[in-house]
Design a protein around this motif. Structure first.
Motif, PDB file in Angstrom:
ATOM      1  N   ARG A  46       7.770   6.075   8.566  1.00 23.69           N
ATOM      2  CA  ARG A  46       7.556   7.192   7.625  1.00 23.69           C
ATOM      3  C   ARG A  46       8.719   7.377   6.656  1.00 23.69           C
ATOM      4  O   ARG A  46       8.523   7.813   5.531  1.00 23.69           O
ATOM      5  N   ARG A  47       9.945   7.060   7.081  1.00 25.42           N
ATOM      6  CA  ARG A  47      11.093   7.353   6.224  1.00 25.42           C
ATOM      7  C   ARG A  47      11.707   6.116   5.552  1.00 25.42           C
ATOM      8  O   ARG A  47      12.541   6.265   4.666  1.00 25.42           O
ATOM      9  N   ASP A  48      11.295   4.922   5.932  1.00 24.56           N
ATOM     10  CA  ASP A  48      11.940   3.707   5.437  1.00 24.56           C
ATOM     11  C   ASP A  48      10.953   2.858   4.637  1.00 24.56           C
ATOM     12  O   ASP A  48      10.053   2.244   5.196  1.00 24.56           O
ATOM     13  N   HIS A  49      11.150   2.831   3.325  1.00 25.07           N
ATOM     14  CA  HIS A  49      10.253   2.096   2.436  1.00 25.07           C
ATOM     15  C   HIS A  49      10.181   0.608   2.801  1.00 25.07           C
ATOM     16  O   HIS A  49       9.113   0.008   2.812  1.00 25.07           O
ATOM     17  N   ASP A  56       3.273  -3.219   6.660  1.00 20.44           N
ATOM     18  CA  ASP A  56       2.037  -3.429   5.906  1.00 20.44           C
ATOM     19  C   ASP A  56       1.746  -4.920   5.764  1.00 20.44           C
ATOM     20  O   ASP A  56       0.600  -5.353   5.874  1.00 20.44           O
ATOM     21  N   LEU A  57       2.783  -5.711   5.502  1.00 21.57           N
ATOM     22  CA  LEU A  57       2.619  -7.158   5.406  1.00 21.57           C
ATOM     23  C   LEU A  57       2.137  -7.739   6.733  1.00 21.57           C
ATOM     24  O   LEU A  57       1.210  -8.559   6.769  1.00 21.57           O
ATOM     25  N   LEU A  58       2.747  -7.317   7.834  1.00 15.05           N
ATOM     26  CA  LEU A  58       2.330  -7.803   9.149  1.00 15.05           C
ATOM     27  C   LEU A  58       0.898  -7.389   9.472  1.00 15.05           C
ATOM     28  O   LEU A  58       0.117  -8.183  10.019  1.00 15.05           O
ATOM     29  N   ALA A  59       0.540  -6.153   9.127  1.00 18.07           N
ATOM     30  CA  ALA A  59      -0.833  -5.694   9.366  1.00 18.07           C
ATOM     31  C   ALA A  59      -1.825  -6.529   8.564  1.00 18.07           C
ATOM     32  O   ALA A  59      -2.900  -6.887   9.063  1.00 18.07           O
ATOM     33  N   ILE A  82       0.941  -2.800  14.984  1.00 23.88           N
ATOM     34  CA  ILE A  82       0.489  -3.706  13.925  1.00 23.88           C
ATOM     35  C   ILE A  82      -1.034  -3.738  13.871  1.00 23.88           C
ATOM     36  O   ILE A  82      -1.633  -3.662  12.795  1.00 23.88           O
ATOM     37  N   GLU A  83      -1.676  -3.827  15.034  1.00 21.82           N
ATOM     38  CA  GLU A  83      -3.143  -3.846  15.082  1.00 21.82           C
ATOM     39  C   GLU A  83      -3.721  -2.536  14.548  1.00 21.82           C
ATOM     40  O   GLU A  83      -4.683  -2.553  13.774  1.00 21.82           O
ATOM     41  N   ASP A  84      -3.146  -1.405  14.942  1.00 20.27           N
ATOM     42  CA  ASP A  84      -3.624  -0.108  14.443  1.00 20.27           C
ATOM     43  C   ASP A  84      -3.491  -0.024  12.921  1.00 20.27           C
ATOM     44  O   ASP A  84      -4.410   0.433  12.239  1.00 20.27           O
ATOM     45  N   LEU A  85      -2.359  -0.469  12.393  1.00 20.14           N
ATOM     46  CA  LEU A  85      -2.159  -0.434  10.946  1.00 20.14           C
ATOM     47  C   LEU A  85      -3.105  -1.393  10.226  1.00 20.14           C
ATOM     48  O   LEU A  85      -3.497  -1.139   9.092  1.00 20.14           O
ATOM     49  N   SER A  86      -3.484  -2.467  10.888  1.00 20.09           N
ATOM     50  CA  SER A  86      -4.381  -3.430  10.242  1.00 20.09           C
ATOM     51  C   SER A  86      -5.780  -2.854  10.048  1.00 20.09           C
ATOM     52  O   SER A  86      -6.533  -3.337   9.203  1.00 20.09           O
ATOM     53  N   HIS A  87      -6.115  -1.812  10.801  1.00 16.43           N
ATOM     54  CA  HIS A  87      -7.421  -1.163  10.669  1.00 16.43           C
ATOM     55  C   HIS A  87      -7.356   0.082   9.789  1.00 16.43           C
ATOM     56  O   HIS A  87      -8.369   0.728   9.562  1.00 16.43           O
ATOM     57  N   ALA A  88      -6.155   0.409   9.308  1.00 14.23           N
ATOM     58  CA  ALA A  88      -5.947   1.607   8.488  1.00 14.23           C
ATOM     59  C   ALA A  88      -6.383   1.329   7.051  1.00 14.23           C
ATOM     60  O   ALA A  88      -6.862   0.265   6.709  1.00 14.23           O
ATOM     61  N   PRO A  90      -6.191   0.587   2.962  1.00 15.93           N
ATOM     62  CA  PRO A  90      -5.519  -0.515   2.272  1.00 15.93           C
ATOM     63  C   PRO A  90      -4.020  -0.286   2.128  1.00 15.93           C
ATOM     64  O   PRO A  90      -3.550   0.841   2.039  1.00 15.93           O
ATOM     65  N   SER A  91      -3.316  -1.361   2.086  1.00 17.85           N
ATOM     66  CA  SER A  91      -1.853  -1.362   2.058  1.00 17.85           C
ATOM     67  C   SER A  91      -1.285  -0.568   0.890  1.00 17.85           C
ATOM     68  O   SER A  91      -1.851  -0.525  -0.177  1.00 17.85           O
ATOM     69  N   ARG A  92      -0.098  -0.019   1.113  1.00 21.54           N
ATOM     70  CA  ARG A  92       0.616   0.658   0.049  1.00 21.54           C
ATOM     71  C   ARG A  92       1.204  -0.346  -0.946  1.00 21.54           C
ATOM     72  O   ARG A  92       1.728   0.026  -1.958  1.00 21.54           O
ATOM     73  N   LEU A  93       1.130  -1.636  -0.602  1.00 19.10           N
ATOM     74  CA  LEU A  93       1.673  -2.650  -1.491  1.00 19.10           C
ATOM     75  C   LEU A  93       0.799  -2.845  -2.722  1.00 19.10           C
ATOM     76  O   LEU A  93       1.186  -3.506  -3.666  1.00 19.10           O
TER      77      LEU A  93
END
Length: 97
Positions: A46-49, A56-59, A82-88, A90-93
Motif C-alpha cells: 500500500r505504501r511502496d510504489h 503487479d508484474l508477478l501477478a 500473488i495469486e490473489d492479486l492475479s485475480h484482482a 487490471p494492473s496499475r501499470l
C-alpha cells in the motif's frame, strides 16, 4: 533498492533479514505467523510504489502462466498474495491484462 544491481523481478525471496533491497523479506527478528506476514507485505504494498509495480508484474506473470519463483520460509503465503492479486482488477501499470 540498490540501483547498482538489476533486480531479478521474476524471483521472490522471502528469507528474513534481506533489508530494504528486498521488499518481500521480513525483518530478521520477525516472529509472526502467515497472517502477520501477509499483513506486513500488504502494508508495504500500500505504501511502496516500487513494490506495487513488482507485485503487479508477478501477478500478471502468474495470470499469463509465465514462470516466476518464490523461495524462502514464507513462500506459501507469498504465492497466495500473488495469486490473489492475479485475480484482482487490471494492473496499475496500465493497459488491459
Amino acid at each position: 533498492m540498490s540501483w547498482n544491481t538489476k533486480p531479478r523481478l521474476e524471483i521472490v525471496d522471502t528469507s528474513p533479514g534481506h533489508g530494504p533491497d528486498n521488499p518481500f523479506s521480513p525483518p530478521m527478528e520477525f516472529r509472526g505467523d502467515e497472517k502477520e506476514f501477509k499483513a506486513l507485505v500488504l502494508a508495504r504494498y500500500r505504501r511502496d510504489h516500487w513494490l506495487r509495480q513488482w507485485l503487479d508484474l508477478l501477478a500478471r506473470r502468474h495470470r499469463l502462466g509465465r514462470p516466476y519463483a518464490v523461495t524462502g520460509p514464507w513462500r506459501n503465503p507469498m504465492r497466495e498474495i500473488i495469486e490473489d492479486l492475479s485475480h484482482a482488477a487490471p494492473s496499475r501499470l496500465g493497459g488491459k491484462n
